[in-house]
Design an enzyme around this catalytic site. Sequence first.
Site, short mmCIF file in Angstrom:
data_model
loop_
_atom_site.label_atom_id
_atom_site.label_comp_id
_atom_site.label_asym_id
_atom_site.label_seq_id
_atom_site.Cartn_x
_atom_site.Cartn_y
_atom_site.Cartn_z
CB CYS A 68 12.24 -3.09 10.97
SG CYS A 68 12.51 -3.41 12.71
CD GLU A 86 11.65 -2.41 4.93
OE1 GLU A 86 10.56 -1.88 4.65
OE2 GLU A 86 12.03 -2.56 6.09
CD GLU A 108 10.78 2.60 16.68
OE1 GLU A 108 11.04 3.38 17.58
OE2 GLU A 108 11.64 1.93 16.06
CE LYS A 135 -4.83 -2.20 12.67
NZ LYS A 135 -4.64 -3.41 11.78
P1 NAP Z 1 2.21 -1.77 7.21
O1 NAP Z 1 1.47 -2.22 6.02
O2 NAP Z 1 2.61 -0.36 7.30
O3 NAP Z 1 1.29 -2.20 8.46
C1 NAP Z 1 1.67 -1.93 9.78
C2 NAP Z 1 0.42 -1.75 10.61
O4 NAP Z 1 -0.31 -0.64 10.12
C3 NAP Z 1 -0.55 -2.93 10.56
O5 NAP Z 1 -1.23 -3.03 11.79
C4 NAP Z 1 -1.52 -2.51 9.49
O6 NAP Z 1 -2.78 -3.16 9.61
C5 NAP Z 1 -1.62 -1.03 9.78
N1 NAP Z 1 -2.04 -0.21 8.64
C6 NAP Z 1 -2.01 -0.49 7.32
N2 NAP Z 1 -2.50 0.55 6.61
C7 NAP Z 1 -2.83 1.51 7.52
C8 NAP Z 1 -3.37 2.83 7.41
N3 NAP Z 1 -3.67 3.37 6.23
N4 NAP Z 1 -3.56 3.52 8.54
C9 NAP Z 1 -3.25 3.00 9.75
N5 NAP Z 1 -2.76 1.77 9.91
C10 NAP Z 1 -2.54 1.02 8.79
O7 NAP Z 1 3.53 -2.59 7.45
P2 NAP Z 1 3.71 -4.16 7.46
O8 NAP Z 1 3.73 -4.61 6.05
O9 NAP Z 1 2.74 -4.78 8.40
O10 NAP Z 1 5.15 -4.27 8.14
C11 NAP Z 1 6.29 -4.17 7.40
C12 NAP Z 1 6.93 -2.81 7.56
O11 NAP Z 1 7.07 -2.48 8.91
C13 NAP Z 1 8.33 -2.79 6.99
O12 NAP Z 1 8.54 -1.61 6.30
C14 NAP Z 1 9.20 -2.86 8.23
O13 NAP Z 1 10.49 -2.35 8.06
C15 NAP Z 1 8.41 -2.07 9.19
N6 NAP Z 1 8.76 -2.41 10.57
C16 NAP Z 1 9.50 -1.51 11.27
C17 NAP Z 1 9.89 -1.79 12.57
C18 NAP Z 1 10.72 -0.84 13.36
O14 NAP Z 1 10.88 -1.02 14.58
N7 NAP Z 1 11.29 0.20 12.75
C19 NAP Z 1 9.53 -3.01 13.14
C20 NAP Z 1 8.79 -3.90 12.38
C21 NAP Z 1 8.40 -3.56 11.10
P3 NAP Z 1 -3.15 -4.44 8.69
O15 NAP Z 1 -1.93 -5.29 8.62
O16 NAP Z 1 -4.28 -5.05 9.44
O17 NAP Z 1 -3.56 -3.90 7.37
#
Ligand code: NAP
Length: 498
Positions: free
Chosen positions: A296, A394, A262, A186
């Site tokens: 990240c 962050e 992650e 997904k």
């Molecule tokens: P996010 O809001 O947590 O979304 C990540 C993924 O989860 C997306 O596919 C999102 O779908 C989905 N999602 C959202 N709400 C969900 C729920 N309740 N249940 C299951 N899945 C759900 O994060 P983001 O804003 O896209 O990304 C930024 C964050 O990711 C930052 O905190 C960053 O540090 C972290 N990140 C970490 C790494 C690592 O390797 N540690 C790498 C990249 C990013 P939708 O977008 O379709 O809503």
Amino acid sequence: MDTLRPFPKLPATPREFGFYIDGAWHAGREMFERASPGHGVAVSRIPRCTSDDLNAAVVAARNAFEDRRWAGISGAARAAVLLRAAEILKRRRSEIAYWESLENGKPISQAMGEIDHSIACFEIGAGAARMLHGDSFNSLGDDLFGMVLREPIGVVGLITPWNFPFLILCERVPFILASGCTLVVKPSEVTSATTLLLAEVLEEAGLPKGVYNVITGSGRSIGQALTEHPDVDMLSFTGSTAVGRSCVHASADSNFKKLGLELGGKNPIIVFADADLEDAADAAAFGISFNTGQCCVSSSRLIVERSVAAEFEALLAAKMAKIRVGDPLDPDTQVGAITTDAQNQVILGYIAKGQAEGAKIAIGGTVKDLGHGQYIQPTLFTGVTPEMAIARDEIFGPVLCSMPFDTVEEAIALANDTVYGLAASLWTKSIDKALTVTRRVRAGRFWVNCIMAGGPEMPLGGFKQSGWGREAGKYGVEEYTQIKSVHIETGKRNHWIA
Ligand code: NAP
């Protein structure tokens, strides 16, 4: 390899995608339209899958796992598929980079580099498929022999974020496939195109039907349902710490699926006075501006020795002023658009908050008006103190906070003063300082006199609230396996009943 010339154009009409289950494409009933954040023009239409679609994808992945069409073939045969996928990616490199740039807003030249890294992930994944093995114990006495089998964990759910949609996908998929698992992916709704394009690549490479399935839609609906699904054996989630926490609850409330998490980071870049300050300043500018700081492992806290702090901040500000912020489709652009409207507001909110907290803007802090899309100049805050929100949260944008230190102990304490532990970069010519700081700072990835270096041979993952488990390379593939202890008696049984 293809090139970036001529300068790519926007699509005339949005491209309509289907979703992919059991080797077949399905049209969406309800669609989400994605506009390019660099241009504000609709570029793709993505299905909003239903819970029935999700169930069908999990059934396909379950059947493909249980009948052993993938897990039952040799590592060499799995490796052959992964190597063919790498070759197809080389052929389709610029097309995939184009869609990545359009939906995410990242510079197309950077996206090309990410496809190259993704190709390397498939090549390393192929090696991992052939090298994966168990263990044996010849030490249990002559009558008993022990074997440790390494078996694929089963059906994996994979949820990926919008900041590196293809790179993060490819840091996981080849290793999941190498292990013999099947999967349901997904992607983030706003950047789904390249995850769907990978289905075409894997099909052409000869991956059996049902092994790789993609469902699309929002995280709150279909993503949440995937985390709760009782027939998914493991969930690999990359995204925010807040949603990572909800994955833990969903696992506990459903089937205790194994989790790989992650999550977020607030990563330090530590600069000692004896460092090559020119190199360190270039790295600090790159570390906060790469992918518009929506990364990240962005180094978002500059921890600099007080005796050179003013000199270093001036050097860094001068370098940051020269960064080329511009249209993502221009091959000369270094920093592209902010990926979502919501993230744009978050970053601008923190820039305002930092000023209200009393920090000073040394460079940046403004939007860049190109007449289309949303762009923010890379920003350096000086005079930051550790309790300020800009030093703790962050931000996930091109906003760097500078804080001075006087002693090695103070540098270590400042670096560890965060709930996160994803990555760190350190600049010094002293081997004593380099080793002491590297061993004492709690972070999953460490760069000494470099930043964001490395390849998919090396494991990725975080300490503390940055997550659980490791992805990529030897350690990554092992996460998608479970081990079984087998005991074989070779002698006559010593009877319990006389
Ligand atoms: P996010 O809001 O947590 O979304 C990540 C993924 O989860 C997306 O596919 C999102 O779908 C989905 N999602 C959202 N709400 C969900 C729920 N309740 N249940 C299951 N899945 C759900 O994060 P983001 O804003 O896209 O990304 C930024 C964050 O990711 C930052 O905190 C960053 O540090 C972290 N990140 C970490 C790494 C690592 O390797 N540690 C790498 C990249 C990013 P939708 O977008 O379709 O809503």
